[in-house]
Design a protein around this motif. Structure first.
Motif: not given
Length: 258
Positions: A11-22, A42-55, A100-102
């Protein structure tokens, strides 16, 4: 970068940033099973994601794939510790078809796990490894089935003082079967691969252990390639009982969240 099956940018334009507390809890049931000590976790990950793509730019916060360690049986012989474990992965939430993002994967999975820690020279050195094989089941919403996944996590450490150890850590991730949709192979199979390596520093602070680690993915195929920073803290909860020594310091990671 998002890499394709040839190890090149897909993908020519792609960036993802993930911050998580596991957040993970391990409980020792304090009774023997098959000659070893029986634990659950038991492990419970709480996740914040940012995605930058062409759209455009997208962001989402949610709970990733929760891991239930239904049983863990640990053993010790001299300087060698090892355990066997059975894990169940629950779907990540929330999940919206067509987004687009889950966060996480919307499917159940099961994983046999084995790990060992070797502590020669009175624990001055450490070599640890963890192996797991994740069997994924179908996503009932999209009828997509991710291929099965093998992960090897490793760490090698050397004490530089009574409280500080330094070394190297990382993992090998290899998808072993093709992705499928509606019972047919999806595209070329979309098999992921990643070999990560980087430094680790571990500090003993009283009864707690604090870990700083970094690794970078290499030889990546059909996955994002980038950098990861981890801060980990292990805290014993006595609850009126004696806390046994840890069987392994290998990172209890969640490859489904990669």
């Amino acid at each position: 970068e998002l890499m394709n099956s040839a190890g090149a940018s897909a993908t020519p334009e792609f960036k993802v940033r993930v911050m998580a507390n596991a957040f993970k809890i391990v409980h020792n049931w304090d009774f023997p099973v098959l000659g070893g000590k029986f634990n659950s976790n038991i492990a419970v990950p709480t996740v914040y994601q940012e995605l930058h793509v062409a759209p455009g730019d997208y962001g989402k916060t949610g709970i990733g794939n929760v891991i239930l360690g239904l049983f863990q049986i640990g053993y010790q012989k001299n300087s060698l510790y090892w355990y066997y474990e059975g894990d169940v992965y629950l779907p990540g939430t929330p999940y919206t078809k067509g987004d687009v993002l889950n966060v996480g994967q919307n499917n159940y999975a099961a994983a046999p796990v084995a790990a060992f820690t070797y502590l020669p020279h009175g624990g001055e050195w450490e070599v640890s490894s963890k192996y797991q094989y994740i069997v994924n089941f179908h996503d009932t919403v999209t009828h997509y089935r991710s291929g099965n996944e093998f992960t090897w996590e490793y760490v090698a450490m050397k004490d530089v003082s009574h409280k500080v150890a330094v070394g190297v850590n990382g993992y090998l991730y290899q998808q072993t079967t093709d992705d499928e949709q509606n019972g047919a192979t999806f595209g070329s199979g979309n098999r992921g691969r990643d070999l990560a390596v980087g430094p680790e520093v571990r500090v003993h602070a009283g009864h707690c252990i604090v870990v700083f680690k970094y690794f970078r993915g290499t030889l990546v195929e059909n996955k994002p390639a980038g950098n990861a920073f981890w801060f980990e803290m292990g805290i014993p909860l006595h609850l009126g009982r004696t806390v046994p020594a840890a069987a392994s310091s290998v990172h209890q990671g969640n490859s489904k969240g990669d």
